[in-house]
Design a protein around this motif. Structure first.
Motif, PDB file in Angstrom:
ATOM      1  N   ALA A 100       0.863  -1.188   0.000  1.00 32.20           N
ATOM      2  CA  ALA A 100       0.000   0.000   0.000  1.00 32.20           C
ATOM      3  C   ALA A 100       0.897   1.235   0.000  1.00 32.20           C
ATOM      4  O   ALA A 100       2.113   1.131   0.188  1.00 32.20           O
ATOM      5  N   LEU A 101       0.308   2.379  -0.203  1.00 30.98           N
ATOM      6  CA  LEU A 101       1.095   3.589  -0.453  1.00 30.98           C
ATOM      7  C   LEU A 101       2.045   3.956   0.691  1.00 30.98           C
ATOM      8  O   LEU A 101       3.239   4.181   0.473  1.00 30.98           O
ATOM      9  N   THR A 102       1.545   4.044   1.909  1.00 28.69           N
ATOM     10  CA  THR A 102       2.418   4.511   2.990  1.00 28.69           C
ATOM     11  C   THR A 102       3.540   3.507   3.264  1.00 28.69           C
ATOM     12  O   THR A 102       4.668   3.894   3.588  1.00 28.69           O
ATOM     13  N   PHE A 129      -0.633  15.341   2.636  1.00 26.22           N
ATOM     14  CA  PHE A 129      -1.534  14.337   3.193  1.00 26.22           C
ATOM     15  C   PHE A 129      -0.947  13.847   4.521  1.00 26.22           C
ATOM     16  O   PHE A 129       0.249  13.592   4.620  1.00 26.22           O
ATOM     17  N   SER A 131      -0.683  11.156   6.190  1.00 27.14           N
ATOM     18  CA  SER A 131       0.138   9.948   6.250  1.00 27.14           C
ATOM     19  C   SER A 131       1.574  10.246   5.784  1.00 27.14           C
ATOM     20  O   SER A 131       2.538   9.729   6.354  1.00 27.14           O
ATOM     21  N   ASP A 132       1.708  11.082   4.780  1.00 23.58           N
ATOM     22  CA  ASP A 132       3.038  11.460   4.291  1.00 23.58           C
ATOM     23  C   ASP A 132       3.781  12.252   5.364  1.00 23.58           C
ATOM     24  O   ASP A 132       4.984  12.065   5.587  1.00 23.58           O
ATOM     25  N   ASP A 214       4.631  11.731  -4.269  1.00 28.05           N
ATOM     26  CA  ASP A 214       3.484  10.892  -3.926  1.00 28.05           C
ATOM     27  C   ASP A 214       2.440  11.154  -5.006  1.00 28.05           C
ATOM     28  O   ASP A 214       1.886  12.257  -5.092  1.00 28.05           O
ATOM     29  N   ALA A 216      -0.514   9.766  -5.446  1.00 28.18           N
ATOM     30  CA  ALA A 216      -1.851   9.248  -5.125  1.00 28.18           C
ATOM     31  C   ALA A 216      -2.935   9.945  -5.936  1.00 28.18           C
ATOM     32  O   ALA A 216      -3.847   9.300  -6.446  1.00 28.18           O
ATOM     33  N   HIS A 217      -2.833  11.277  -6.054  1.00 26.50           N
ATOM     34  CA  HIS A 217      -3.867  12.037  -6.758  1.00 26.50           C
ATOM     35  C   HIS A 217      -3.466  12.389  -8.189  1.00 26.50           C
ATOM     36  O   HIS A 217      -4.160  13.162  -8.854  1.00 26.50           O
ATOM     37  N   CYS A 237      -1.226   5.132  -4.882  1.00 27.51           N
ATOM     38  CA  CYS A 237      -2.218   4.097  -4.594  1.00 27.51           C
ATOM     39  C   CYS A 237      -3.041   3.866  -5.860  1.00 27.51           C
ATOM     40  O   CYS A 237      -2.983   4.655  -6.797  1.00 27.51           O
ATOM     41  N   TYR A 239      -6.504   2.932  -5.695  1.00 25.10           N
ATOM     42  CA  TYR A 239      -7.960   2.878  -5.426  1.00 25.10           C
ATOM     43  C   TYR A 239      -8.678   4.160  -5.822  1.00 25.10           C
ATOM     44  O   TYR A 239      -9.891   4.220  -5.771  1.00 25.10           O
ATOM     45  N   LYS A 240      -7.918   5.202  -6.219  1.00 25.95           N
ATOM     46  CA  LYS A 240      -8.573   6.466  -6.605  1.00 25.95           C
ATOM     47  C   LYS A 240      -8.863   6.435  -8.109  1.00 25.95           C
ATOM     48  O   LYS A 240      -9.726   5.709  -8.544  1.00 25.95           O
TER      49      LYS A 240
HETATM   50  C1  PLP Z   1      -1.857  11.860  -1.034  1.00 25.68           C
HETATM   51  C2  PLP Z   1      -2.036  10.607  -0.219  1.00 25.68           C
HETATM   52  N1  PLP Z   1      -0.967  10.067   0.390  1.00 25.68           N
HETATM   53  C3  PLP Z   1      -1.083   8.951   1.139  1.00 25.68           C
HETATM   54  C4  PLP Z   1      -2.295   8.314   1.316  1.00 25.68           C
HETATM   55  C5  PLP Z   1      -2.370   7.111   2.177  1.00 25.68           C
HETATM   56  O1  PLP Z   1      -2.569   5.954   1.417  1.00 25.68           O
HETATM   57  P1  PLP Z   1      -2.512   4.478   2.015  1.00 25.68           P
HETATM   58  O2  PLP Z   1      -3.628   4.342   2.989  1.00 25.68           O
HETATM   59  O3  PLP Z   1      -2.738   3.606   0.812  1.00 25.68           O
HETATM   60  O4  PLP Z   1      -1.192   4.276   2.638  1.00 25.68           O
HETATM   61  C6  PLP Z   1      -3.439   8.844   0.688  1.00 25.68           C
HETATM   62  C7  PLP Z   1      -4.749   8.224   0.867  1.00 25.68           C
HETATM   63  O5  PLP Z   1      -5.788   8.674   0.446  1.00 25.68           O
HETATM   64  C8  PLP Z   1      -3.298  10.037  -0.079  1.00 25.68           C
HETATM   65  O6  PLP Z   1      -4.352  10.606  -0.672  1.00 25.68           O
END
Ligand code: PLP
Length: 416
Positions: A100-102, A129, A131-132, A214, A216-217, A237, A239-240
């Motif tokens: 997964a991304l993180t 974000f 998590s980052d 990152d 993700a978007h 990721c 899933y988006k």
């Molecule tokens: C920009 C960004 N970074 C990190 C994440 C975290 O992703 P994950 O739960 O797959 O680690 C997301 C989740 O929506 C995100 O939008």
């Protein structure tokens, strides 16, 4: 005549990608307007068939499926590599689908954040974000440094919502010799701002820093050129915009110039080992070259099967065509929102199409007005990000100009 004047139905009729809408399941309800593909993409109808294939092979073949399944499980991740590489503009050898991304971000930081007393800073965007943010802070601490001194957060100018590229470059130049890593989102999840990744990468490299993104978007949203832009690493990721399903497997890019940098620190696992010797079960790790060398575990087949169904659609549609439609779709949405006279809302996403993807972030001047709930009761899927933003993301694969037009009418009604 501009887009706003041509009727939405006419634009749909002339849309070469309109047939893709039928390849997806829409949520229940009467004709929902699904604008949250930036959060969880819709399910491709083929995903069920692809997952069923693996379930059938599991039931029929059990362990033999690793080799004899219709799509053998041992090399299963490789079925995803080329389509995913095309999505982000990478060579197949620079791309791997895993974890997964993180998790992937941490694995890449292990290799690409190697602070010294002189060069220890990480540059991120303020409002990255969470998590980052947690990941980089914890990595800084892990190396014995203090985020108060080692984390540089880029902040927009007073009264502005977005970062100016010139300011990003100036900040990198200012702190140059002490910057170990620049890590930005390809597109900021909150504002929808797309960063000028090539320029930022060049600026980072000029001061001797490593540059990662990152995505993700950004993946499945923008036309990306990770290889040509010379980015060191990226992760995202699926899933988006990539419609891989809830908790879908993520993607990793590592530029080919690092392909055989086996001296980089890394956390190793058996799936990153030479495929020829992996099952000899020896104690010595023989790292695979390229992005695959960062793999740890054998791949989650059911998740990958769903993602495969989606990536086939991307192969068919192609990112250039998707992006072309996306610019029109989001531009149309922007023009209709801006036509709503005296509305207590403001779009904070950049106006320049080159600085945004599908998403528009709408700042609501009275966050307690319940606007999102009003939209939701009228069948609109949008989302809220604290403290005051509604995000809407018409996606070119399954949204239409009519969706955008209906949304604008509903928004007008909710604001009246
Ligand atoms: C920009 C960004 N970074 C990190 C994440 C975290 O992703 P994950 O739960 O797959 O680690 C997301 C989740 O929506 C995100 O939008």
């Amino acid at each position: 005549m501009n887009d706003a004047q041509v009727s939405a139905a006419e634009m749909d009729a002339g849309d070469p990608l309109r047939f893709f809408r039928d390849r997806f399941h829409f949520p229940e309800g009467s004709d929902p307007i699904y604008f949250t593909g930036n959060s969880l993409g819709l399910m491709p109808k083929k995903a069920r068939e692809y997952v069923d294939q693996e379930l059938d092979d599991w039931s029929r073949l059990a362990v033999e499926g690793h080799i004899h399944a219709k799509n053998p499980w041992l090399p299963y991740h490789e079925f995803l590599t080329e389509p995913m590489a095309r999505v982000v503009g990478a060579l197949p050898s620079e791309t791997v689908v895993m974890n997964a991304l993180t998790v992937n971000l941490h694995l890449l930081l292990v290799s690409f954040y190697r602070p010294t007393t002189e060069r220890h800073k990480i540059v991120i965007e303020r409002g990255a974000f969470p998590s980052d943010h947690y990941a980089v802070e914890s990595q800084i601490r892990f190396h014995g440094f203090d985020p108060a001194a080692s984390l540089v957060e880029l902040t927009p100018r007073e009264g502005e919502s977005n970062l100016r590229t010139d300011d990003i470059v100036a900040a990198i130049e200012r702190d140059g010799p002490s910057i170990a890593l620049v890590l930005l989102g390809g597109v900021n999840y909150y504002t929808g701002q797309a960063f000028e990744m090539e320029t930022i990468t060049e600026a980072g490299h000029k001061v001797g820093a490593v540059v990662g993104f990152d995505l993700a978007h950004a993946a499945g949203n923008l036309e990306l050129r990770m290889h040509d832009w010379n980015v060191d690493f990226a992760c995202w990721c699926s899933y988006k915009y990539l419609n891989g399903g809830p908790g879908a497997v993520g993607g990793v890019f590592v530029h080919e110039r690092h392909a055989t940098s086996f001296d980089l620190p890394r956390f190793a696992g058996w799936w990153g080992n030479n495929k020829q010797t992996r099952f000899l079960m020896g104690p010595n790790f023989e790292c695979l070259p390229g992005a695959e060398g960062w793999q740890l575990s054998n791949p989650p087949i059911l998740q990958m099967a769903a993602l495969r169904a989606s990536l086939e659609i991307f192969e068919e549609a192609g990112m250039p065509a998707l992006r072309k439609k996306s610019e029109r779709l989001t531009g149309y949405l922007e023009s209709l929102i801006n036509e709503i006279q005296g509305a207590p809302i403001e779009i904070i996403t950049p106006q320049d199409p080159a600085q945004r993807g599908c998403q528009l972030s709408i700042r609501v001047k009275d966050p307690k007005s319940g606007l999102l709930d009003k939209l939701a009761t009228r069948g609109v899927f949008a989302d809220w990000r604290e403290p005051d933003v509604i995000r809407v993301a018409p996606t070119p694969l399954y949204n239409s100009f009519s969706d955008v037009h209906r949304f604008a009418e509903i928004l007008k009604e909710c604001l009246a």
